[in-house]
Design an enzyme around this catalytic site. Structure first.
Site, PDB file in Angstrom:
ATOM      1  N   SER A   1      34.803  27.117  33.295  1.00  0.00           N
ATOM      2  CA  SER A   1      33.676  27.751  34.264  1.00  0.00           C
ATOM      3  C   SER A   1      33.456  26.243  34.813  1.00  0.00           C
ATOM      4  O   SER A   1      33.163  25.136  34.060  1.00  0.00           O
ATOM      5  CB  SER A   1      32.549  28.266  33.872  1.00  0.00           C
ATOM      6  OG  SER A   1      31.444  28.325  34.632  1.00  0.00           O
TER       7      SER A   1
ATOM      8  N   TYR B   1      26.474  28.508  27.118  1.00  0.00           N
ATOM      9  CA  TYR B   1      27.547  28.779  27.949  1.00  0.00           C
ATOM     10  C   TYR B   1      28.235  27.746  28.296  1.00  0.00           C
ATOM     11  O   TYR B   1      29.615  27.379  28.350  1.00  0.00           O
ATOM     12  CB  TYR B   1      27.210  29.638  28.939  1.00  0.00           C
ATOM     13  CG  TYR B   1      28.279  30.446  29.861  1.00  0.00           C
ATOM     14  CD1 TYR B   1      29.140  31.331  29.327  1.00  0.00           C
ATOM     15  CD2 TYR B   1      28.504  29.615  31.213  1.00  0.00           C
ATOM     16  CE1 TYR B   1      30.510  31.712  30.113  1.00  0.00           C
ATOM     17  CE2 TYR B   1      29.782  30.078  31.899  1.00  0.00           C
ATOM     18  CZ  TYR B   1      30.441  31.258  31.419  1.00  0.00           C
ATOM     19  OH  TYR B   1      31.735  31.449  32.167  1.00  0.00           O
TER      20      TYR B   1
END
Length: 244
Positions: free
Chosen positions: A138, A151
């Site tokens: 990401s 995350y």
């Protein structure tokens, strides 16, 4: 491009994983889809004429069982897309508000799950002579998105593992790369605040929303035999929101 290449996609029941699976099927790949969401995963597999295997990326035994089932088929594997991860419901709070169990769960699935899945199928990738692994990271780990620390940390770890795996598996002619998308317009990102969607849409070098089809084409190429020279690279496929 992928005709006859056997590829395993994790987290394939919905969102980006399902779109990756559809794109690979269109390009002739022989697919195995894996997800913890059994009904949704089987539905996607049925649409694509693919095989579905249930897996819980937070459970080492479940991952090992999937690897054993694939090994029992007596076939090699040409590609692995480590897409499965936890994202929903873990953002919006500061680093000092994250619960330890929530942190540990994200690391179990996103980091340990990626490692264990790679370990489980690496022997099958070696048999192919042209194995490819694409890890879905990401771009939040490239720009340090706030209030999403567990995350962000997990996806940063995936990027680091990509580079290390590239060196370990390179002698077997297995290419390992990672894609780092931004926020995409899929049913899986409906929970993301509108302000964050707007930040991305306005901040990209190519302004506007980004659809999953803009990621799937890159993933398909990275799984091809021509992508070995890119091994170890992390590609920020985000229309220029972050440059690497």
């Amino acid at each position: 491009m992928l005709q006859g290449r056997a590829i395993l996609v994790t987290g394939a029941a919905r969102g980006l994983g399902a779109e990756i699976a559809r794109s690979l099927a269109e390009k002739g790949a022989d697919l195995v889809l894996a997800d913890i969401a059994v009904e949704e995963g089987r539905a996607v597999a049925g649409q694509l004429g693919a095989r579905f295997l249930p897996v819980d990326l937070g459970d080492p035994g479940s991952i090992a069982a999937l690897g054993e089932r694939l090994t029992g088929d007596g076939r090699c594997l040409h590609g692995l897309v480590n897409n499965g991860a936890i994202a929903t419901g873990i953002g919006g709070i500061s680093f000092d508000e994250i619960e330890i169990e929530s942190w540990d769960r994200v690391m179990r699935v996103n980091v340990r799950g990626t490692w264990l899945m790679t370990r489980a199928v690496a022997p099958l990738l070696k048999l192919s002579g042209s194995g490819r692994i694409v890890n879905v990271a990401s771009d939040t780990a490239l720009w340090g998105a706030p209030k999403l620390m567990s995350y962000v940390a997990s996806k940063g770890a995936v990027m680091s593992m990509t580079r290390s795996l590239a060196r370990e598996l390179g002698p077997d002619r297995i290419g390992v790369t990672a894609v780092a998308p931004g926020i995409l317009t899929t049913e899986s990102t409906g929970y993301v605040p509108e302000a964050r969607h707007r930040l991305y849409a306005e901040g990209r070098a190519v302004p506007g929303p980004q659809g999953p089809d803009e990621i799937t084409e890159v993933v398909a190429f990275l799984l091809s035999t021509g992508a070995l020279t890119l091994t170890g690279q992390v590609l920020p496929v985000n229309n220029g929101f972050v440059f690497n």
